[in-house]
Design a protein around this motif. Sequence first.
Motif, mmCIF file in Angstrom:
data_model
loop_
_atom_site.group_PDB
_atom_site.id
_atom_site.type_symbol
_atom_site.label_atom_id
_atom_site.label_comp_id
_atom_site.label_asym_id
_atom_site.label_seq_id
_atom_site.Cartn_x
_atom_site.Cartn_y
_atom_site.Cartn_z
ATOM 1 N N ALA A 64 0.817 -1.215 0.000
ATOM 2 C CA ALA A 64 0.000 0.000 0.000
ATOM 3 C C ALA A 64 0.848 1.261 0.000
ATOM 4 O O ALA A 64 0.444 2.291 -0.562
ATOM 5 C CB ALA A 64 -0.928 -0.009 1.212
ATOM 6 N N PHE A 69 -2.767 4.584 -4.477
ATOM 7 C CA PHE A 69 -3.934 3.809 -4.059
ATOM 8 C C PHE A 69 -5.258 4.569 -4.212
ATOM 9 O O PHE A 69 -6.315 3.972 -4.191
ATOM 10 C CB PHE A 69 -3.749 3.301 -2.621
ATOM 11 C CG PHE A 69 -4.060 4.306 -1.542
ATOM 12 C CD1 PHE A 69 -4.940 3.983 -0.522
ATOM 13 C CD2 PHE A 69 -3.460 5.559 -1.508
ATOM 14 C CE1 PHE A 69 -5.224 4.880 0.488
ATOM 15 C CE2 PHE A 69 -3.729 6.449 -0.504
ATOM 16 C CZ PHE A 69 -4.620 6.108 0.507
ATOM 17 N N SER A 82 -0.140 7.950 -3.014
ATOM 18 C CA SER A 82 0.056 6.740 -2.226
ATOM 19 C C SER A 82 -0.133 7.094 -0.755
ATOM 20 O O SER A 82 -0.320 8.270 -0.408
ATOM 21 C CB SER A 82 1.448 6.159 -2.460
ATOM 22 O OG SER A 82 2.436 7.030 -1.930
ATOM 23 N N THR A 172 -4.003 -1.267 -5.008
ATOM 24 C CA THR A 172 -3.271 -0.913 -3.795
ATOM 25 C C THR A 172 -4.224 -0.497 -2.677
ATOM 26 O O THR A 172 -3.952 -0.727 -1.498
ATOM 27 C CB THR A 172 -2.284 0.229 -4.086
ATOM 28 O OG1 THR A 172 -1.465 -0.132 -5.199
ATOM 29 C CG2 THR A 172 -1.390 0.501 -2.902
ATOM 30 N N PHE A 176 -4.507 -1.987 1.149
ATOM 31 C CA PHE A 176 -4.582 -1.281 2.431
ATOM 32 C C PHE A 176 -5.770 -1.776 3.250
ATOM 33 O O PHE A 176 -5.671 -1.907 4.480
ATOM 34 C CB PHE A 176 -4.701 0.225 2.207
ATOM 35 C CG PHE A 176 -4.624 1.031 3.469
ATOM 36 C CD1 PHE A 176 -3.388 1.374 4.004
ATOM 37 C CD2 PHE A 176 -5.767 1.427 4.136
ATOM 38 C CE1 PHE A 176 -3.306 2.101 5.182
ATOM 39 C CE2 PHE A 176 -5.693 2.149 5.318
ATOM 40 C CZ PHE A 176 -4.463 2.497 5.841
#
Length: 415
Positions: A64, A69, A82, A172, A176
């Motif tokens: 992550a 993400f 990110s 991503t 997470f």
Amino acid sequence: MIIDRQHYVLCSHCDLVIGLSDITIGHKAVCPRCNATLAKNNNNNMKFSAAMYAICSLIMIIVACGFIFIDIRIVGNFIGVSVLDIPKTLFSDNYSYISALFILFVLLFPIFNLSIIVLLCSKLQLTKYRKRDLLVVYEKCQHWCMPEIFLTGILVSFVKLMSYGSIGVTGTFWAFCLFVFFYIKSLVIFSPETIWHEIHRSNFATNTPKVGETGICQNLKLCKCCKAILPVHYVKCPRCKQKSKIRDRDKIQWTLALLVTSLILYIPANLFGIMITVVFGSSSTSTIMDGVIYMWQAGDIPVALVIFIASVVIPILKIISLSWLCYFALAVKQKNKQNCLRMKRLYTAVEFIGKWSMIDIFVVAVICSLVRNQQMMGVYPDIGVTFFATVVIITMIASQKFDPRLIWDRPQNRK
């Protein structure tokens, strides 16, 4: 709390000495006086399961942090961030305080605790002193881990971000989500009491404790760190080496002082803006209530209620509740079980919901990181977010300072 060989435990909420029998797998023991959980027996493979979930969680957070993400498209421009880009953006906006809180609460503290779980549940030959140090760090960090609150903040921010542009998530983001899931699962399974029991016994009383009586009446006290039973003359716990007192009534004064401080800071937290929106060079500031009103008028009533409860209602209720608890512990002379139970439930609720007020801070962090089209639109944090984050932290410290055993103490037992 762990059961020792003599099957005695001292309740951390009401100070009652209780004798326990063996607990079958999947069951738990509760205090007959205050209904607090005393001990539980999850399964025989606790160490292996907790370690596996912790390892999976660590792998997911690495993924992550390495890739975009969340992304947003504003008038044809693509902006993606990110997890690590969020504190970088806050730091570049000269909000290093909020950036540091994000790194600590969302990343470092959870990663520390996951790493500790892996080390303690693996087959590494750690000395009992090393295990002790790791468990002490684990206990201190546990209260400040907030990855699940950040994930909730992301979901809430999606609603507001829809008014700026088209929102997208990548694989991503789901990594997470898995990080948070595995993190919570590892915490539920992991039992620090089991590791403490491997280090040393949990009962250091010189005489056999009397079941059904309070520890303070028997000159016994509870170690707040490892939950061992200690004679009152012990300055340090032999198991965790942390200092302990039979009661620390000075902490009530600390709690009250912190509550007054948080109440003072709560005023500028609501008067000053928490976000600045710049559109074609024209800027506007929005406070916490402005965000609630905006969501409500836009028809996002559930989200408006979440922000209103987490950012307005909970801080005020927490200050009022802790003040009432301090009054009850200090001034009320005639106590009965029902009143004490109500106060205990109130304290448990305050402990649980306290850190959820950080959700508004995380919403601001996500929005300010994504909406950065310099030529057309930009969203930046404002000074109010610093005041509000400080209020949340101070109220959390205040709840930790309060000793719930004072709720149950009779006037003749107060020391």
